[in-house]
Design a protein around this motif. Structure first.
Motif, PDB file in Angstrom:
ATOM      1  N   GLU A  77       0.759  -1.203   0.276  1.00  0.00           N
ATOM      2  CA  GLU A  77      -0.159   0.056   0.170  1.00  0.00           C
ATOM      3  C   GLU A  77       0.887   1.376   0.116  1.00  0.00           C
ATOM      4  O   GLU A  77       0.345   2.458  -0.351  1.00  0.00           O
ATOM      5  N   CYS A  78       2.101   1.145   0.429  1.00  0.00           N
ATOM      6  CA  CYS A  78       3.006   2.265   0.388  1.00  0.00           C
ATOM      7  C   CYS A  78       3.895   2.550  -0.909  1.00  0.00           C
ATOM      8  O   CYS A  78       4.473   3.593  -1.101  1.00  0.00           O
ATOM      9  N   ARG A  79       3.767   1.596  -1.817  1.00  0.00           N
ATOM     10  CA  ARG A  79       4.286   1.950  -3.092  1.00  0.00           C
ATOM     11  C   ARG A  79       3.420   2.900  -4.148  1.00  0.00           C
ATOM     12  O   ARG A  79       2.288   2.716  -4.103  1.00  0.00           O
ATOM     13  N   PRO A  80       4.121   3.671  -4.541  1.00  0.00           N
ATOM     14  CA  PRO A  80       3.438   4.746  -5.335  1.00  0.00           C
ATOM     15  C   PRO A  80       3.026   4.080  -6.754  1.00  0.00           C
ATOM     16  O   PRO A  80       3.587   3.523  -7.444  1.00  0.00           O
ATOM     17  N   VAL A  81       1.640   4.257  -7.068  1.00  0.00           N
ATOM     18  CA  VAL A  81       1.073   3.711  -8.209  1.00  0.00           C
ATOM     19  C   VAL A  81       0.304   4.854  -8.923  1.00  0.00           C
ATOM     20  O   VAL A  81      -0.441   5.607  -8.272  1.00  0.00           O
ATOM     21  N   PRO A  82       0.798   5.396 -10.062  1.00  0.00           N
ATOM     22  CA  PRO A  82       0.241   6.379 -10.833  1.00  0.00           C
ATOM     23  C   PRO A  82      -1.209   6.128 -11.155  1.00  0.00           C
ATOM     24  O   PRO A  82      -1.404   4.697 -11.447  1.00  0.00           O
ATOM     25  N   GLY A  83      -1.853   7.059 -11.351  1.00  0.00           N
ATOM     26  CA  GLY A  83      -3.373   6.908 -11.685  1.00  0.00           C
ATOM     27  C   GLY A  83      -3.805   8.181 -12.376  1.00  0.00           C
ATOM     28  O   GLY A  83      -3.058   9.426 -12.534  1.00  0.00           O
ATOM     29  N   PRO A  84      -5.105   8.579 -13.040  1.00  0.00           N
ATOM     30  CA  PRO A  84      -5.559   9.630 -13.694  1.00  0.00           C
ATOM     31  C   PRO A  84      -5.841  10.737 -12.811  1.00  0.00           C
ATOM     32  O   PRO A  84      -5.714  10.650 -11.637  1.00  0.00           O
ATOM     33  N   PRO A  85      -5.383  12.049 -13.249  1.00  0.00           N
ATOM     34  CA  PRO A  85      -5.573  13.130 -12.524  1.00  0.00           C
ATOM     35  C   PRO A  85      -6.990  13.165 -11.825  1.00  0.00           C
ATOM     36  O   PRO A  85      -7.996  12.884 -12.528  1.00  0.00           O
ATOM     37  N   ARG A  86      -7.054  13.772 -10.811  1.00  0.00           N
ATOM     38  CA  ARG A  86      -8.327  13.831 -10.254  1.00  0.00           C
ATOM     39  C   ARG A  86      -8.534  15.358  -9.553  1.00  0.00           C
ATOM     40  O   ARG A  86      -9.504  15.465  -8.862  1.00  0.00           O
ATOM     41  N   GLY A  87      -8.082  16.136 -10.215  1.00  0.00           N
ATOM     42  CA  GLY A  87      -7.940  17.732  -9.939  1.00  0.00           C
ATOM     43  C   GLY A  87      -9.185  18.350 -10.277  1.00  0.00           C
ATOM     44  O   GLY A  87      -9.771  18.877  -9.476  1.00  0.00           O
ATOM     45  N   GLY A 106       1.123  14.920 -14.994  1.00  0.00           N
ATOM     46  CA  GLY A 106      -0.181  14.567 -15.796  1.00  0.00           C
ATOM     47  C   GLY A 106      -0.870  13.487 -15.076  1.00  0.00           C
ATOM     48  O   GLY A 106      -1.950  13.072 -15.549  1.00  0.00           O
ATOM     49  N   LEU A 107      -0.425  12.932 -13.791  1.00  0.00           N
ATOM     50  CA  LEU A 107      -1.134  11.859 -13.274  1.00  0.00           C
ATOM     51  C   LEU A 107      -1.044  12.287 -11.707  1.00  0.00           C
ATOM     52  O   LEU A 107      -0.476  13.121 -11.326  1.00  0.00           O
ATOM     53  N   ASN A 108      -2.274  11.287 -11.118  1.00  0.00           N
ATOM     54  CA  ASN A 108      -2.204  11.438  -9.710  1.00  0.00           C
ATOM     55  C   ASN A 108      -1.339  10.203  -9.105  1.00  0.00           C
ATOM     56  O   ASN A 108      -0.998   9.441  -9.867  1.00  0.00           O
ATOM     57  N   VAL A 109      -1.046  10.228  -8.008  1.00  0.00           N
ATOM     58  CA  VAL A 109      -0.137   8.829  -7.409  1.00  0.00           C
ATOM     59  C   VAL A 109      -1.198   8.263  -6.227  1.00  0.00           C
ATOM     60  O   VAL A 109      -1.253   9.040  -5.272  1.00  0.00           O
ATOM     61  N   LEU A 110      -1.294   7.009  -6.362  1.00  0.00           N
ATOM     62  CA  LEU A 110      -2.223   6.314  -5.113  1.00  0.00           C
ATOM     63  C   LEU A 110      -0.969   5.815  -4.284  1.00  0.00           C
ATOM     64  O   LEU A 110      -0.146   5.108  -4.655  1.00  0.00           O
ATOM     65  N   VAL A 111      -1.172   6.253  -2.810  1.00  0.00           N
ATOM     66  CA  VAL A 111      -0.316   5.705  -1.844  1.00  0.00           C
ATOM     67  C   VAL A 111      -1.019   5.465  -0.546  1.00  0.00           C
ATOM     68  O   VAL A 111      -1.793   6.471  -0.111  1.00  0.00           O
ATOM     69  N   ASN A 112      -1.168   4.330   0.093  1.00  0.00           N
ATOM     70  CA  ASN A 112      -1.740   4.005   1.275  1.00  0.00           C
ATOM     71  C   ASN A 112      -3.556   4.212   0.897  1.00  0.00           C
ATOM     72  O   ASN A 112      -3.914   4.879   1.903  1.00  0.00           O
ATOM     73  N   GLY A 113      -4.151   4.050  -0.072  1.00  0.00           N
ATOM     74  CA  GLY A 113      -5.210   4.194  -0.303  1.00  0.00           C
ATOM     75  C   GLY A 113      -5.817   5.511  -0.675  1.00  0.00           C
ATOM     76  O   GLY A 113      -7.026   5.725  -0.957  1.00  0.00           O
ATOM     77  N   LYS A 114      -4.797   6.367  -1.103  1.00  0.00           N
ATOM     78  CA  LYS A 114      -5.515   8.021  -1.351  1.00  0.00           C
ATOM     79  C   LYS A 114      -4.629   8.430  -2.502  1.00  0.00           C
ATOM     80  O   LYS A 114      -3.566   8.103  -2.585  1.00  0.00           O
ATOM     81  N   TYR A 115      -5.465   8.930  -3.590  1.00  0.00           N
ATOM     82  CA  TYR A 115      -4.550   9.502  -4.610  1.00  0.00           C
ATOM     83  C   TYR A 115      -4.124  10.829  -4.168  1.00  0.00           C
ATOM     84  O   TYR A 115      -5.064  11.910  -3.782  1.00  0.00           O
ATOM     85  N   PHE A 116      -2.953  11.243  -4.301  1.00  0.00           N
ATOM     86  CA  PHE A 116      -2.398  12.505  -4.175  1.00  0.00           C
ATOM     87  C   PHE A 116      -1.988  13.146  -5.342  1.00  0.00           C
ATOM     88  O   PHE A 116      -1.875  12.596  -6.501  1.00  0.00           O
ATOM     89  N   ASP A 117      -2.006  14.534  -5.320  1.00  0.00           N
ATOM     90  CA  ASP A 117      -1.768  15.325  -6.388  1.00  0.00           C
ATOM     91  C   ASP A 117      -0.259  15.375  -7.237  1.00  0.00           C
ATOM     92  O   ASP A 117      -0.256  15.337  -8.461  1.00  0.00           O
ATOM     93  N   ALA A 118       0.695  14.887  -6.340  1.00  0.00           N
ATOM     94  CA  ALA A 118       1.982  15.078  -6.982  1.00  0.00           C
ATOM     95  C   ALA A 118       2.773  14.135  -5.713  1.00  0.00           C
ATOM     96  O   ALA A 118       2.620  14.069  -4.544  1.00  0.00           O
TER      97      ALA A 118
END
Length: 195
Positions: A77-87, A106-118
């Motif tokens: 869950e701590c490994r960053p996974v890129p995902g679509p932007p959610r801004g 151009g993407l968000n990043v999923l870490v620990n169940g939350k998509y962060f902006d960068a």
């Protein structure tokens, strides 16, 4: 490498056997032409000069991280996974993209169940970008807005921290930064002068 040597030895053995059989039949050895090799053989370096190559690790993708942070990398869950932007809008996404060192433009990043902006891997920092027109709102609305957003920002900070990341909130106005820091002085808030 071993298979090449075995096949090469087998070919040489067959050639010698044919030459001996030919000699027995004709009574003399065939003339063998010596050929200089086109390339010089490569000899293995002495073991004193060789250095073992380390096995690939999660750090190969990102800059080195402190040893205490490696424990977080083992948790999926701590490994960053890129995902679509959610801004939700282009100005928000552009502000996030322009964060210096952002690994996933151009993407968000999923870490620990939350998509962060960068994500800035060099500093192990996750960013949440706020592009509201905060300063244009009346003070009462500003206070209400901060009060409503504060629990979520604290939750995001805890999620990032649980995976060994710093957490930064990027805002576009001094008023927004000051209001957030008044509400919680432990937050890291950065004025995004680039957007």
């Amino acid at each position: 490498m071993g298979a090449v040597i075995v096949i090469g030895a087998l070919v040489i053995g067959v050639a010698i056997k044919e030459a001996l059989a030919d000699y027995e039949l004709k009574g003399n050895m065939p003339e063998v032409e010596t050929v200089e090799p086109l390339t010089k053989p490569v000899l293995p370096a002495s073991s004193a000069n060789r250095h073992p190559k380390p096995a690939p690790s999660p750090q190969d993708v990102f800059p080195p991280v402190p040893p205490e942070s490696l424990e977080y990398e083992r948790r999926p869950e701590c490994r960053p996974v890129p995902g679509p932007p959610r801004g939700g809008n282009d100005p928000h996404n552009q502000c996030a993209n322009d964060i210096r060192g952002n690994a996933f433009r151009g993407l968000n990043v999923l870490v620990n169940g939350k998509y962060f902006d960068a994500l800035v891997p060099a500093t192990r920092t996750l960013w949440e970008v706020k592009t509201d027109d905060f300063e244009k709102q009346p003070l009462r609305s500003q206070d209400f807005f901060v009060k409503m957003k504060l629990p979520e920002l604290r939750r995001e900070q805890a999620l990032a921290s649980a995976c060994g990341y710093d957490f930064v909130i990027g805002v576009r106005s001094k008023a927004h930064k000051q209001a957030l820091l008044r509400a919680d002085s432990k937050l890291k808030v950065v004025l995004m002068d680039w957007c």
